[in-house]
Design an enzyme around this catalytic site. Structure first.
Site, PDB file in Angstrom:
ATOM      1  N   GLY A 170      43.997  37.727  37.668  1.00  0.00           N
ATOM      2  CA  GLY A 170      44.756  37.847  38.904  1.00  0.00           C
ATOM      3  C   GLY A 170      44.210  38.985  39.760  1.00  0.00           C
ATOM      4  N   CYS A 171      44.559  38.946  41.032  1.00  0.00           N
ATOM      5  CA  CYS A 171      44.030  39.944  41.966  1.00  0.00           C
ATOM      6  C   CYS A 171      44.585  41.336  41.648  1.00  0.00           C
ATOM      7  CB  CYS A 171      44.350  39.539  43.392  1.00  0.00           C
ATOM      8  SG  CYS A 171      46.072  39.094  43.690  1.00  0.00           S
ATOM      9  N   TYR A 172      45.903  41.451  41.566  1.00  0.00           N
ATOM     10  CA  TYR A 172      46.487  42.757  41.255  1.00  0.00           C
ATOM     11  C   TYR A 172      45.992  43.273  39.897  1.00  0.00           C
ATOM     12  CZ  TYR A 172      50.032  42.365  45.016  1.00  0.00           C
ATOM     13  OH  TYR A 172      50.689  42.275  46.212  1.00  0.00           O
TER      14      TYR A 172
END
Lengths: 351, 351, 351, 351
Positions: free
Chosen positions: A153-155
């Protein structure tokens, strides 16, 4: 290099758009298939005018069919929602097609944890043990061996990369971590919806998803592995009035209250010295999202506050490139025996 | 109401601009003097085209002279840098003019603390004991009696209002507070400088001032008073790519690990029930900066995370109105015997 | 002033939102009814958090019923799509309720022209002769007498006000006019749609609707009336990456090639000297959309180019306030015998 | 390819920043010298954090000295203000160094015209006859032969490319052209100044420079050459609240009032069929600045309005890449015998 034929399922979202952009400049990969139920039949250059006169513009968008994919593709990127990818991966793998899944479906090793946070059943549990968590700095060797990469995921990419050196070098207390993350609006996806209209996001700032953002278990999984025990942390997200970029401000307690910025900085530099995409900033400098735009860089800034005995780690990435499509491409490179940075060497405009 | 003549020193900054805007709609105050060394001689409406055809447009900008001020004004707003206001206030007070100081010069009760954080000598120490910290919800009665109000800083306004009910009701540990604040770019002032050019701020997000932002001692002063002992907290600031608004995300540890959102929410509602500018949001709702734009509202959202035993308080204000000029006007209202919200009742556009 | 009870149909769009904002500060009007099929049952303050603690917050949103409206309202604002308003107006008028229609349904005197541009039948033709085009500077007397005001379009407001003095004083050739208009994104409405998502509008600029924007006939109608013969002009629109504001750059040919900026400027000043909302800027100054934000002002800048014998007129308005809801309120004021600027005297934040 | 050593004078502006970005990805050019008086002594990667870990980061910024330049560089880019470049070019050319000048100093063939518009003397008149106007689509052969290329202005690039096919095919009246151009704020440069602060540009739109923008004579020079006689046109500029991109909306009169979109579109397609950077959009499509971001593309949209017998041409470019640094690089490629698009083949993020 020999040509690798790739497919891209989920062309209409921002991750799909970013992959189409990156593939147009890749020296060895060729976009052989682009899928979207809603836009099937259109030329890709018609749907994405920015692609015209570039490689990939003449691909005709099609509806995903595993057999078609197997016929035309060596590797397929799944840029579809969580819950959908788990059904697409199996048939592709069975047909000998490598898969990079940009959804969350294969990131969490424990299917029970996945089901608790994503609120639907996991019906690809048998594939979980083959899936590798696709963070190249941590798992490059495994990624090179697998046929199924779970793209992070990005975060989590920003938070795990930010915390890695601190945990590895036992600089901080793993059980007292607060993460305050802020993301540009591409992170909210490309669905027609009032809350992400221009006039709702522009000139505005707000938190969302508190206190149970779905990226929490993914972060806790990797942090726990690094800490050597199960860790719970506070992870909180905000929406920025801009398109791209994540900045995670990570608040930690120093294990050694007398630790200095010098010693912490040196440990970070040492840990990352062979990782060209990780840029540990000079002491006193703080990262800015614009400096990583369109790139694989993760810029890390360090602050030691002697008043409160805290180490504050600031990590900036591009949520779409490093946080999704660029990282997917890096993983695909590794899986196909290409240099990890093939097609990822160019700087994007920053102003 | 009888007319109150007011002066405004420091017309060219964003706080001055905002005060000019608010005064143009005030039912009882009349802008009698507007000062700026650089722009002296111009009509205010020439300098600020938005003011044309409105009250105040015909005031001619002048250079500040205490005697002139005393002749024309009942009250003067000082919207000048810290270090400058301390020299202007004395002569005005001596001449019987009330003063609302928007700078930091009279906010910190302890001149030693001021000097340590602001790095210059305080040569108005004798005035400090008369100065009242101008947060109307906390100190309305004192403000109504004083001739010198120290208008709070923008960030401190959001943080102190956010924490007040939690500390007052002893819901949290005062010694483990992390504040992650984000502000629009008007907070950075109106000086010509490359880092605040449009193209440097737009599409960008970054932290700044870590770990020693000058608003820290002001927050710690008020939090310590509420906690009953000296508190140190971690206060950290970020620059948003938008004009106005502050959102402070305040991470606290619950004293009672079994505390629920219900109980916390009720305590907040009770504490603020007679404060119309404080809007405690419904459970589950989170504040957005746009909803408080141009207003005196402080919107407060509450999150209880049972996994980490934390209470997260989110407080949103308009940094220029509630965080500076609007609050200055509210204080001036109190000091002049007017209703606290005179001239502050109108909603600004939010989209 | 006695209280006027008003209703607002179409609360969820940006025009409805802006009217709710303005009514919350109106000295004589009271929001007695707010209608939206989709949001019926919610408190208005729940739907619009910015309204909480303000007048109107406790109104419960309802489904529009002419009879209900007649029972509770003296006047109703219709902020609904073209084609819908024409069916709502009749029953209201029959029941003695005044109507301000913000849609296009009653703006075009010639129903045939309307049907050609709007591509649907006009089934309120009998009402057309009662409708007054609600531009207060041109038609105040008529508006004060009517029960049905057709509130002008946003673009036409800027263009007609911009051209008025030039046509009235016969300074330009009416048959060679090119209008290049640019609008903020609130003008595109509040429907969930991909092209108006934040990430599609931000950092982007484009034209749209060329060459047949629906506001063309409305502009041509009023320009033809001023010119004394039927005029066709080129009207073209663009979408700005910002929320509010229209700037129309109007290219005209001078009738007298020797005309000077002095003479043109003086004619404009003279024409508008009794219209406080029209601000003819000093010679050399150009309008900016921020200076009219949230207001009824139309700022007009004049450029005479001796090289090409052109007069370029630049007109800036706020598309939601002057271009829609503020103007609707001004018309309602006139229709109810109130001062035209009641509730419209306050300046909005401009930075 | 063999390595070409290049120098860059004026590293601190947006054009310099963009050239540094592009050169970091160029397959054959190596940044050998980077000059700035103000920043001399710093590593380039220190000054521009986005460059760290990329080619060029270790260059130390120096003060420009022609002899130094001649020793280290085959070609020098001058990204300095008009009036300064004219003094730097001579010594470089004398020393055998090729020059691409991004300023206006060598664009206007007639020094008298230059002096009238730029308000200072031209003291490089003898070099003017060697200078080639660096628009690759029009003058590639000449550029390949010269040692001094005058890189076109940003606006003129969009306008000349937009008009070229219409003039070449005699579709329009050359003497009745109105150009309404809009540019992102990077076009305003990187000087510290209040009018280009974030809070002054954001949420705002305005015209500037009317009616005598300095790019006018450059456009008129090229349009006159195409028309075969001296042409005057109306050129007008506006500032967009975004970083990058120019959209020029060009209003023209059709020579044949019966001309159709079909015929015009076909003429444009035919004219540009061998120019991969010019994308004539499908009929009905309009250009958007985001689609050309960071690229050399010029996207052209066509509108025929039968009501007013006008052809409206819309041309979009990236003002910094196609309108400055990318075009400079293309010209340098031609001058050095490299493929014109070397280092310019990658797509930038568009959302």
């Amino acid at each position: 290099m020999k040509t690798i034929n790739v497919g891209l399922v989920g062309i209409t979202g921002y991750a799909g758009m970013e992959l189409a952009r990156l593939l147009a400049g890749h020296p060895a990969m060729r976009l052989a298939m682009a899928c979207s139920r809603a836009e099937a039949g259109k030329r890709l250059g018609e749907f994405y005018p920015f692609l015209e006169h570039m490689p990939g513009a003449d691909v005709v968008i099609s509806v995903f069919e595993p057999k078609e994919a197997a016929q035309h593709c060596d590797l397929v990127f799944l840029a579809v929602p969580a819950g959908t990818a788990m059904d697409m991966a199996g048939p592709l793998l069975d047909a000998g097609v490598k898969v990079v899944d940009l959804s969350a479906d294969f990131r969490i090793h424990d299917a029970g944890v996945y089901e608790r946070w994503y609120k639907h059943e996991h019906h690809g549990k048998d594939l979980l043990r083959w899936a590798v968590y696709g963070l190249p700095e941590l798992y490059a060797a495994d990624i090179a061996q697998t046929s199924l990469t779970a793209n992070p995921g990005c975060y989590p990419t920003s938070v795990i990369l930010g915390l890695y050196a601190a945990l590895k070098n036992k600089l901080i207390e793993p059980d007292d971590i607060v993460v305050d993350s802020k993301s540009g609006a591409t992170g909210a996806g490309r669905k027609a919806a009032v809350p992400t209209l221009f006039c709702e996001v522009s000139d505005n700032f707000r938190a969302y998803g508190l206190p149970r953002h779905r990226h929490t278990p993914e972060i806790e999984q990797e942090v726990s592995l690094l800490a050597g025990h199960e860790v719970r942390l506070s992870f909180n997200t905000h929406l920025l009035p801009m398109n791209r970029g994540i900045l995670s401000t990570i608040y930690t307690k120093l294990r050694d209250p007398a630790a200095t910025l010098d010693s912490v900085h040196e440990a970070f530099l040492r840990t990352w010295e062979h990782s060209p995409w990780i840029r540990v900033l000079p002491k006193g400098a703080l990262p800015e999202t614009r400096y990583v735009r369109g790139s694989m860089f993760c810029d890390i800034g360090l602050v030691v506050d002697p008043r409160t005995k805290r180490l504050i780690i600031l990590a900036a990435i591009d949520n779409l490139c490093r946080g999704a499509s660029g990282q997917a491409l890096a993983n695909a490179n590794l899986m196909c025996g290409l240099p990890v940075n093939a097609g990822l060497e160019h700087l994007a405009p920053l102003a």
